[in-house]
Motif scaffolding. Structure first.
Motif, PDB file in Angstrom:
ATOM      1  N   LEU A 109       0.829  -1.209   0.000  1.00  0.00           N
ATOM      2  CA  LEU A 109       0.000   0.000   0.000  1.00  0.00           C
ATOM      3  C   LEU A 109       0.861   1.256   0.000  1.00  0.00           C
ATOM      4  O   LEU A 109       0.624   2.182  -0.771  1.00  0.00           O
ATOM      5  CB  LEU A 109      -0.955   0.003   1.198  1.00  0.00           C
ATOM      6  CG  LEU A 109      -1.906   1.187   1.285  1.00  0.00           C
ATOM      7  CD1 LEU A 109      -2.790   1.265   0.040  1.00  0.00           C
ATOM      8  CD2 LEU A 109      -2.763   1.093   2.520  1.00  0.00           C
ATOM      9  N   ALA A 118       2.554   1.542  -3.372  1.00  0.00           N
ATOM     10  CA  ALA A 118       1.553   1.863  -4.398  1.00  0.00           C
ATOM     11  C   ALA A 118       1.230   3.348  -4.383  1.00  0.00           C
ATOM     12  O   ALA A 118       1.137   3.984  -5.439  1.00  0.00           O
ATOM     13  CB  ALA A 118       0.290   1.039  -4.181  1.00  0.00           C
ATOM     14  N   GLN A 119       1.071   3.910  -3.204  1.00  0.00           N
ATOM     15  CA  GLN A 119       0.788   5.342  -3.089  1.00  0.00           C
ATOM     16  C   GLN A 119       1.964   6.175  -3.580  1.00  0.00           C
ATOM     17  O   GLN A 119       1.782   7.177  -4.261  1.00  0.00           O
ATOM     18  CB  GLN A 119       0.442   5.699  -1.646  1.00  0.00           C
ATOM     19  CG  GLN A 119      -0.887   5.134  -1.201  1.00  0.00           C
ATOM     20  CD  GLN A 119      -1.143   5.311   0.287  1.00  0.00           C
ATOM     21  OE1 GLN A 119      -0.231   5.535   1.069  1.00  0.00           O
ATOM     22  NE2 GLN A 119      -2.400   5.199   0.666  1.00  0.00           N
ATOM     23  N   VAL A 125       0.371   3.795  -8.389  1.00  0.00           N
ATOM     24  CA  VAL A 125      -0.267   2.635  -9.004  1.00  0.00           C
ATOM     25  C   VAL A 125      -1.120   1.922  -7.963  1.00  0.00           C
ATOM     26  O   VAL A 125      -1.038   2.209  -6.774  1.00  0.00           O
ATOM     27  CB  VAL A 125       0.765   1.649  -9.615  1.00  0.00           C
ATOM     28  CG1 VAL A 125       1.568   2.310 -10.709  1.00  0.00           C
ATOM     29  CG2 VAL A 125       1.683   1.088  -8.558  1.00  0.00           C
ATOM     30  N   SER A 126      -1.906   0.978  -8.404  1.00  0.00           N
ATOM     31  CA  SER A 126      -2.780   0.219  -7.520  1.00  0.00           C
ATOM     32  C   SER A 126      -2.030  -0.958  -6.896  1.00  0.00           C
ATOM     33  O   SER A 126      -1.119  -1.518  -7.513  1.00  0.00           O
ATOM     34  CB  SER A 126      -3.969  -0.300  -8.329  1.00  0.00           C
ATOM     35  OG  SER A 126      -4.711  -1.234  -7.585  1.00  0.00           O
ATOM     36  N   VAL A 127      -2.434  -1.349  -5.689  1.00  0.00           N
ATOM     37  CA  VAL A 127      -1.852  -2.548  -5.073  1.00  0.00           C
ATOM     38  C   VAL A 127      -2.148  -3.784  -5.915  1.00  0.00           C
ATOM     39  O   VAL A 127      -1.403  -4.755  -5.878  1.00  0.00           O
ATOM     40  CB  VAL A 127      -2.346  -2.772  -3.622  1.00  0.00           C
ATOM     41  CG1 VAL A 127      -1.829  -1.704  -2.705  1.00  0.00           C
ATOM     42  CG2 VAL A 127      -3.848  -2.894  -3.544  1.00  0.00           C
ATOM     43  N   HIS A 128      -3.213  -3.741  -6.690  1.00  0.00           N
ATOM     44  CA  HIS A 128      -3.567  -4.857  -7.565  1.00  0.00           C
ATOM     45  C   HIS A 128      -2.532  -5.029  -8.680  1.00  0.00           C
ATOM     46  O   HIS A 128      -2.323  -6.140  -9.152  1.00  0.00           O
ATOM     47  CB  HIS A 128      -4.960  -4.654  -8.164  1.00  0.00           C
ATOM     48  CG  HIS A 128      -6.026  -4.501  -7.135  1.00  0.00           C
ATOM     49  ND1 HIS A 128      -6.540  -5.570  -6.438  1.00  0.00           N
ATOM     50  CD2 HIS A 128      -6.660  -3.407  -6.660  1.00  0.00           C
ATOM     51  CE1 HIS A 128      -7.456  -5.139  -5.580  1.00  0.00           C
ATOM     52  NE2 HIS A 128      -7.542  -3.828  -5.703  1.00  0.00           N
ATOM     53  N   GLU A 175      -6.894  -6.222 -10.866  1.00  0.00           N
ATOM     54  CA  GLU A 175      -7.621  -4.958 -10.805  1.00  0.00           C
ATOM     55  C   GLU A 175      -8.890  -5.069 -11.652  1.00  0.00           C
ATOM     56  O   GLU A 175      -8.852  -5.554 -12.789  1.00  0.00           O
ATOM     57  CB  GLU A 175      -6.741  -3.823 -11.326  1.00  0.00           C
ATOM     58  CG  GLU A 175      -7.303  -2.464 -11.054  1.00  0.00           C
ATOM     59  CD  GLU A 175      -6.271  -1.381 -11.292  1.00  0.00           C
ATOM     60  OE1 GLU A 175      -6.406  -0.319 -10.686  1.00  0.00           O
ATOM     61  OE2 GLU A 175      -5.336  -1.594 -12.078  1.00  0.00           O
ATOM     62  N   ARG A 222     -13.836  -0.385 -13.907  1.00  0.00           N
ATOM     63  CA  ARG A 222     -14.978   0.266 -13.260  1.00  0.00           C
ATOM     64  C   ARG A 222     -16.306  -0.234 -13.815  1.00  0.00           C
ATOM     65  O   ARG A 222     -17.284  -0.304 -13.113  1.00  0.00           O
ATOM     66  CB  ARG A 222     -14.870   1.775 -13.397  1.00  0.00           C
ATOM     67  CG  ARG A 222     -13.695   2.295 -12.614  1.00  0.00           C
ATOM     68  CD  ARG A 222     -13.547   3.784 -12.715  1.00  0.00           C
ATOM     69  NE  ARG A 222     -12.273   4.146 -12.127  1.00  0.00           N
ATOM     70  CZ  ARG A 222     -12.132   5.089 -11.233  1.00  0.00           C
ATOM     71  NH1 ARG A 222     -13.146   5.788 -10.835  1.00  0.00           N
ATOM     72  NH2 ARG A 222     -10.955   5.365 -10.742  1.00  0.00           N
TER      73      ARG A 222
END
Length: 67
Positions: free
Chosen positions: A39, A42-43, A47-50, A60, A63
């Motif tokens: 996390l 990623a921040q 990018v996403s943790v996925h 991921e 939507r």
């Protein structure tokens, strides 16, 4: 996405190491980013943790799929 690319996007091993309280040489040796640090990194990398650990957090979702 490659672990080294993600670390580079997050500011490099020294900056990542400082953020997660690990030595930069430890960060350089990661084959995969540990889930406990995903996390934060990623921040930092935007990018996403996925993207970082799909094996832990799942792929991921788009939507459109989530709705």
């Amino acid at each position: 996405m490659d672990t080294k690319d993600i670390i580079r996007m997050a500011g490099g091993p020294l900056k990542v190491g400082q953020a997660v309280h690990r030595h930069h040489s430890t960060v350089c040796g990661w084959r995969k980013i540990p889930p406990c640090h995903a996390l934060t990194i990623a921040q930092m990398a935007g990018v996403s943790v996925h993207v970082i650990r799909p094996d832990v957090f799942g792929p991921e979702q788009n939507r459109e799929q989530a709705a």
